[in-house]
Design a protein around this motif. Structure first.
Motif, mmCIF file in Angstrom:
data_model
loop_
_atom_site.group_PDB
_atom_site.id
_atom_site.type_symbol
_atom_site.label_atom_id
_atom_site.label_comp_id
_atom_site.label_asym_id
_atom_site.label_seq_id
_atom_site.Cartn_x
_atom_site.Cartn_y
_atom_site.Cartn_z
ATOM 1 N N VAL A 135 141.025 58.107 30.973
ATOM 2 C CA VAL A 135 139.986 57.079 31.045
ATOM 3 C C VAL A 135 139.162 57.241 32.323
ATOM 4 N N ILE A 136 139.822 57.374 33.452
ATOM 5 C CA ILE A 136 139.107 57.458 34.731
ATOM 6 C C ILE A 136 138.242 58.710 34.795
ATOM 7 N N ASP A 137 138.764 59.823 34.283
ATOM 8 C CA ASP A 137 138.025 61.082 34.324
ATOM 9 C C ASP A 137 136.729 61.025 33.514
ATOM 10 N N ALA A 138 136.659 60.084 32.567
ATOM 11 C CA ALA A 138 135.472 59.972 31.708
ATOM 12 C C ALA A 138 134.391 59.079 32.302
ATOM 13 N N ALA A 139 134.643 58.477 33.460
ATOM 14 C CA ALA A 139 133.661 57.570 34.065
ATOM 15 C C ALA A 139 132.365 58.312 34.359
ATOM 16 N N GLY A 140 131.241 57.673 34.020
ATOM 17 C CA GLY A 140 129.961 58.321 34.194
ATOM 18 C C GLY A 140 129.240 57.972 35.480
ATOM 19 N N ASP A 141 129.842 57.107 36.298
ATOM 20 C CA ASP A 141 129.214 56.727 37.567
ATOM 21 C C ASP A 141 130.305 56.345 38.557
ATOM 22 N N GLU A 142 129.952 56.370 39.830
ATOM 23 C CA GLU A 142 130.939 56.134 40.888
ATOM 24 C C GLU A 142 131.499 54.718 40.888
ATOM 25 N N PRO A 143 130.683 53.664 40.767
ATOM 26 C CA PRO A 143 131.256 52.312 40.770
ATOM 27 C C PRO A 143 132.276 52.108 39.649
ATOM 28 N N THR A 144 131.995 52.640 38.465
ATOM 29 C CA THR A 144 132.937 52.479 37.356
ATOM 30 C C THR A 144 134.208 53.264 37.614
ATOM 31 N N ARG A 145 134.079 54.478 38.142
ATOM 32 C CA ARG A 145 135.277 55.268 38.466
ATOM 33 C C ARG A 145 136.150 54.528 39.460
ATOM 34 N N ARG A 146 135.549 54.023 40.515
ATOM 35 C CA ARG A 146 136.323 53.340 41.551
ATOM 36 C C ARG A 146 136.979 52.071 40.999
ATOM 37 N N VAL B 217 132.287 50.141 31.276
ATOM 38 C CA VAL B 217 133.704 50.457 31.114
ATOM 39 C C VAL B 217 133.981 50.932 29.685
ATOM 40 N N MET B 218 133.364 50.267 28.688
ATOM 41 C CA MET B 218 133.585 50.667 27.305
ATOM 42 C C MET B 218 132.880 51.978 26.971
ATOM 43 N N ASP B 219 131.736 52.256 27.610
ATOM 44 C CA ASP B 219 131.130 53.589 27.487
ATOM 45 C C ASP B 219 132.143 54.649 27.924
ATOM 46 N N THR B 220 132.791 54.374 29.038
ATOM 47 C CA THR B 220 133.786 55.296 29.581
ATOM 48 C C THR B 220 134.963 55.447 28.633
ATOM 49 N N LEU B 221 135.446 54.325 28.090
ATOM 50 C CA LEU B 221 136.588 54.385 27.188
ATOM 51 C C LEU B 221 136.283 55.263 25.984
ATOM 52 N N LEU B 222 135.116 55.099 25.393
ATOM 53 C CA LEU B 222 134.772 55.927 24.231
ATOM 54 C C LEU B 222 134.711 57.400 24.610
ATOM 55 N N ARG B 223 134.117 57.732 25.750
ATOM 56 C CA ARG B 223 134.084 59.140 26.170
ATOM 57 C C ARG B 223 135.483 59.692 26.378
ATOM 58 N N SER B 224 136.399 58.848 26.833
ATOM 59 C CA SER B 224 137.758 59.317 27.105
ATOM 60 C C SER B 224 138.509 59.688 25.832
ATOM 61 N N TYR B 225 138.035 59.237 24.692
ATOM 62 C CA TYR B 225 138.721 59.544 23.441
ATOM 63 C C TYR B 225 138.638 61.037 23.114
ATOM 64 N N ARG B 226 137.454 61.647 23.339
ATOM 65 C CA ARG B 226 137.323 63.063 23.005
ATOM 66 C C ARG B 226 136.214 63.768 23.775
ATOM 67 N N ALA B 227 135.104 63.068 24.016
ATOM 68 C CA ALA B 227 133.906 63.726 24.540
ATOM 69 C C ALA B 227 134.063 64.262 25.954
ATOM 70 N N SER B 228 135.014 63.749 26.715
ATOM 71 C CA SER B 228 135.122 64.130 28.125
ATOM 72 C C SER B 228 135.804 65.473 28.345
ATOM 73 N N GLY B 229 136.331 66.107 27.286
ATOM 74 C CA GLY B 229 136.858 67.458 27.442
ATOM 75 C C GLY B 229 138.367 67.559 27.443
ATOM 76 N N SER B 230 138.893 68.499 28.225
ATOM 77 C CA SER B 230 140.311 68.875 28.135
ATOM 78 C C SER B 230 141.267 67.780 28.585
ATOM 79 N N ARG B 231 140.778 66.802 29.374
ATOM 80 C CA ARG B 231 141.639 65.696 29.797
ATOM 81 C C ARG B 231 141.523 64.487 28.875
ATOM 82 N N SER B 232 140.684 64.565 27.862
ATOM 83 C CA SER B 232 140.498 63.428 26.958
ATOM 84 C C SER B 232 141.776 63.158 26.178
#
Length: 392
Positions: free
Chosen positions: A350-361, A311-326
């Motif tokens: 945050v959800i858009d940055a999830a790197g796997d299906e279980p975390t997204r869900r 979840v925290m991996d996802t949160l960090l990606r959501s800050y900027r690395a995930s792209g236009s929705r970050s």
């Protein structure tokens, strides 16, 4: 690597205890300086309107507020069987603080923070701080990230007689979480552009976006602290008067459930207040609403197939690395704060940055429940997921 005695929380005994720890990033032991942090002692910081009237650059700001820039600290140790034992209170406080910064940094690096971010970040130890409009005398009993100096502040303690904030690993990790947010979402800018774009006259026309920045900063900083410590009640060890109000784990509907409509109602109710009264209201409320966000992340991590680290991996990606929705991208594209003031936008990032299906869900189920969001509002990210249903 250096073996050193520091003060740390023992969950088995329920108290802070002196224990041996291995510190891996120190480059100067006596000055407690290294890759994780750079302590500065004897500084005097004065922030008032008169000093800042003609400030336009970072250097001008530093020159204006640093009445005394401070000096390196000196830590005293006794050595026994290859372990360094701090010889006095301040040495123990500084050694523990450095260890806490190191643990926060190692956790952030494991989650994907680039090594150059926050490397050797300064922290002012027991600075003499005076803020315009605050209580007379120097500031005490607090810790903070001061973005305009790109530094952390560990204030002297006065009335607080529990575990000093510098020794509370969760408090230091919380402040490090602010530093991460600044380094990623604001791209390390000493004065983020949104402050000028949204509030050109000093007062923000779109309060929703402006207040949302504080809410998500506090909520996500608490999430970082829980990740570092594994302790959802970290604040209680130093700030017991808060009770369980910042606990993301023990579900209480009033504390962990919120909505966009509730937020807009609060904004409308406080709009007639003076600017100073609005700031006072939201300076407290941002922690409370932030706990809703920290609680949603904590709840998502309990689902099968994911973990708090994921979840925290996802949160960090959501800050900027995930792209236009970050969060960083949305913040930069929002010219007046009208877009960023939506929990839908925060949840989507945050959800858009999830790197796997279980975390997204898991994130879908938790955020839709805790913030009363629908799958349609999340634009296809959660169409196959139902809310957890705990908030009703």
């Amino acid at each position: 690597m250096i073996d050193m005695a520091v003060l740390q929380w023992n969950p088995d005994s329920g108290v802070y205890e002196l224990r041996e720890a291995t510190i891996t990033t120190l480059t100067d032991v006596e000055a407690m300086r290294g890759e994780a942090a750079t302590p500065i002692g004897n500084a005097e910081i004065i922030v008032d309107g008169g000093r800042l009237a003609h400030v336009e650059t970072e250097k001008q700001f530093r020159d204006a507020v640093l009445e005394d820039a401070g000096s390196p600290v000196e830590v005293q140790f006794l050595e026994q069987d290859g372990v360094l034992y701090p010889a006095d209170f301040h040495s123990l406080n500084l050694a523990t603080a450095y260890y806490n910064f190191e643990q926060a940094r190692l956790y952030a690096l494991a989650r994907g923070l680039a090594p150059e971010k926050l490397r050797g970040a300064p922290f002012y130890y027991f600075p003499d701080v005076h803020l315009q409009g605050a209580d007379p005398g120097r500031q005490v009993d607090n810790a903070g990230w001061f973005p305009l100096l790109r530094s952390f502040l560990l204030y002297p303690f006065d009335r607080l007689q529990e575990v000093p904030l510098a020794m509370n690993q969760g408090v230091v990790a919380h402040e490090y979480g602010h530093g991460i947010f600044h380094a990623e979402v604001f791209d390390g800018s000493w004065f983020p552009a949104y402050s000028v774009d949204w509030c050109p006259t000093g007062r923000c026309a779109q309060q929703a976006g402006y207040r949302m920045v504080g809410i998500i900063e506090e909520g996500f900083a608490d999430a970082w602290a829980v990740g570092v410590t594994g302790d959802p009640r970290f604040t209680h060890h130093s700030l017991s008067m808060l009770g369980d109000s910042r606990d993301p784990d023990r579900f209480v509907r009033k504390r962990h459930c919120y909505s966009q409509s509730a937020y807009e109602t609060e904004l409308a109710r406080t709009a007639p207040l003076s600017e100073a009264d609005q700031d006072r209201y939201w300076s407290r409320r941002q922690y409370e609403v932030g706990t809703v966000l920290a609680g949603a992340l904590y709840r998502a991590a309990r689902d099968e197939g994911t973990s708090y680290d994921q979840v925290m991996d996802t949160l960090l990606r959501s800050y900027r690395a995930s792209g236009s929705r970050s969060l960083g991208a949305v913040l930069e594209s929002d010219r007046d704060g009208s877009i960023f003031g939506s929990f839908r936008i925060v949840a989507r990032a945050v959800i858009d940055a999830a790197g796997d299906e279980p975390t997204r869900r898991a994130l879908c189920a938790a955020w839709m429940d805790r913030l009363a969001l629908t799958a349609a509002e999340l634009e296809g990210l959660c169409d196959d997921v139902a809310a957890n249903g705990e908030c009703g």
